[in-house]
Design a protein around this motif. Sequence first.
Motif, PDB file in Angstrom:
ATOM      1  N   GLN A 193     -57.582  22.850  27.179  1.00 26.23           N
ATOM      2  CA  GLN A 193     -57.097  23.185  25.840  1.00 26.23           C
ATOM      3  C   GLN A 193     -57.695  24.508  25.404  1.00 26.23           C
ATOM      4  OE1 GLN A 193     -59.069  19.906  23.591  1.00 26.23           O
ATOM      5  NE2 GLN A 193     -59.580  21.518  22.155  1.00 26.23           N
ATOM      6  N   VAL A 194     -57.071  25.105  24.403  1.00 30.44           N
ATOM      7  CA  VAL A 194     -57.621  26.278  23.743  1.00 30.44           C
ATOM      8  C   VAL A 194     -58.056  25.817  22.364  1.00 30.44           C
ATOM      9  CG1 VAL A 194     -57.167  28.601  22.881  1.00 30.44           C
ATOM     10  CG2 VAL A 194     -56.140  27.839  25.029  1.00 30.44           C
ATOM     11  N   VAL A 195     -59.341  26.012  22.066  1.00 25.68           N
ATOM     12  CA  VAL A 195     -59.911  25.565  20.796  1.00 25.68           C
ATOM     13  C   VAL A 195     -59.355  26.439  19.678  1.00 25.68           C
ATOM     14  CG1 VAL A 195     -62.043  25.223  19.506  1.00 25.68           C
ATOM     15  CG2 VAL A 195     -61.988  24.783  21.970  1.00 25.68           C
ATOM     16  N   LYS A 196     -58.774  25.814  18.693  1.00 26.92           N
ATOM     17  CA  LYS A 196     -58.122  26.550  17.609  1.00 26.92           C
ATOM     18  C   LYS A 196     -59.107  27.138  16.605  1.00 26.92           C
ATOM     19  CE  LYS A 196     -53.698  25.251  18.508  1.00 26.92           C
ATOM     20  NZ  LYS A 196     -53.705  24.996  19.891  1.00 26.92           N
ATOM     21  N   GLY A 197     -60.225  26.471  16.369  1.00 25.63           N
ATOM     22  CA  GLY A 197     -61.192  26.968  15.394  1.00 25.63           C
ATOM     23  C   GLY A 197     -60.736  26.713  13.966  1.00 25.63           C
TER      24      GLY A 197
ATOM     25  N   ARG B 121     -54.212  31.542  19.436  1.00 28.53           N
ATOM     26  CA  ARG B 121     -52.759  31.675  19.614  1.00 28.53           C
ATOM     27  C   ARG B 121     -52.445  32.788  20.618  1.00 28.53           C
ATOM     28  NH1 ARG B 121     -51.330  32.134  14.705  1.00 28.53           N
ATOM     29  NH2 ARG B 121     -51.268  34.395  14.589  1.00 28.53           N
ATOM     30  N   ARG B 122     -53.170  33.893  20.521  1.00 25.61           N
ATOM     31  CA  ARG B 122     -52.948  35.018  21.440  1.00 25.61           C
ATOM     32  C   ARG B 122     -53.279  34.622  22.883  1.00 25.61           C
ATOM     33  NH1 ARG B 122     -49.989  38.722  23.210  1.00 25.61           N
ATOM     34  NH2 ARG B 122     -50.995  40.595  23.953  1.00 25.61           N
TER      35      ARG B 122
ATOM     36  N   GLU C 215     -50.471  32.646  24.183  1.00 23.21           N
ATOM     37  CA  GLU C 215     -49.330  33.519  24.480  1.00 23.21           C
ATOM     38  C   GLU C 215     -49.507  34.230  25.819  1.00 23.21           C
ATOM     39  OE1 GLU C 215     -49.226  36.070  21.062  1.00 23.21           O
ATOM     40  OE2 GLU C 215     -48.165  34.596  19.839  1.00 23.21           O
ATOM     41  N   LEU C 216     -50.764  34.510  26.191  1.00 28.25           N
ATOM     42  CA  LEU C 216     -51.051  35.179  27.458  1.00 28.25           C
ATOM     43  C   LEU C 216     -50.965  34.236  28.653  1.00 28.25           C
ATOM     44  CD1 LEU C 216     -54.060  37.419  26.395  1.00 28.25           C
ATOM     45  CD2 LEU C 216     -51.718  38.161  26.891  1.00 28.25           C
ATOM     46  N   GLY C 217     -50.894  32.920  28.402  1.00 25.81           N
ATOM     47  CA  GLY C 217     -50.753  31.966  29.503  1.00 25.81           C
ATOM     48  C   GLY C 217     -51.884  30.971  29.640  1.00 25.81           C
ATOM     49  N   PHE C 218     -52.878  31.021  28.756  1.00 23.15           N
ATOM     50  CA  PHE C 218     -53.970  30.050  28.780  1.00 23.15           C
ATOM     51  C   PHE C 218     -53.497  28.781  28.071  1.00 23.15           C
ATOM     52  CE2 PHE C 218     -55.961  34.124  29.359  1.00 23.15           C
ATOM     53  CZ  PHE C 218     -56.953  33.888  30.294  1.00 23.15           C
TER      54      PHE C 218
ATOM     55  N   PHE D 105     -67.000  35.544  24.148  1.00 25.61           N
ATOM     56  CA  PHE D 105     -66.646  34.694  23.008  1.00 25.61           C
ATOM     57  C   PHE D 105     -65.182  34.284  23.054  1.00 25.61           C
ATOM     58  CE2 PHE D 105     -65.402  38.696  21.047  1.00 25.61           C
ATOM     59  CZ  PHE D 105     -64.318  38.349  20.264  1.00 25.61           C
ATOM     60  N   GLU D 106     -64.330  35.111  23.663  1.00 28.98           N
ATOM     61  CA  GLU D 106     -62.921  34.739  23.824  1.00 28.98           C
ATOM     62  C   GLU D 106     -62.792  33.643  24.882  1.00 28.98           C
ATOM     63  OE1 GLU D 106     -60.829  39.030  22.896  1.00 28.98           O
ATOM     64  OE2 GLU D 106     -61.695  38.688  24.895  1.00 28.98           O
ATOM     65  N   ALA D 107     -63.494  33.815  25.998  1.00 26.33           N
ATOM     66  CA  ALA D 107     -63.450  32.827  27.079  1.00 26.33           C
ATOM     67  C   ALA D 107     -64.019  31.479  26.624  1.00 26.33           C
ATOM     68  CB  ALA D 107     -64.217  33.347  28.293  1.00 26.33           C
TER      69      ALA D 107
END
Length: 87
Positions: A23-27, A37-38, A41-44, A77-79
Amino acid sequence: MTHASPPLKLDALAVGQSATVVQVVKGEDRETQDLARRLMELGFVPGERIRLLKRGMPGGEPLAIKVGNSTFALRRFEAALVAIQPE
C-alpha cells in the motif's frame, strides 16, 4: 497459527532486492496525501513488483527504484510512504 510479519517500508529495502507494493500510506496532511497520490500515479500501486537498483551517495539518497519498465529516483521520505512485502 502463524503470524504474518508487518510490511516493511520501501526505504528499508536492500539494494538489488525485489518486493511487492502492499500500500501507499496516504498520511493526514495535504502535502503527504498529494505525494501519495503522485506515487500511485507513477505505478506504486498494491500488487506491483518493484526493485531497488541503487542508493545514492552520500547518505543513501536518492533511491533508484524500478517499477515495471520505468526507473524512478525517490528521496527516503518519499520511499517511506510505500509499504512493501519483500520477496
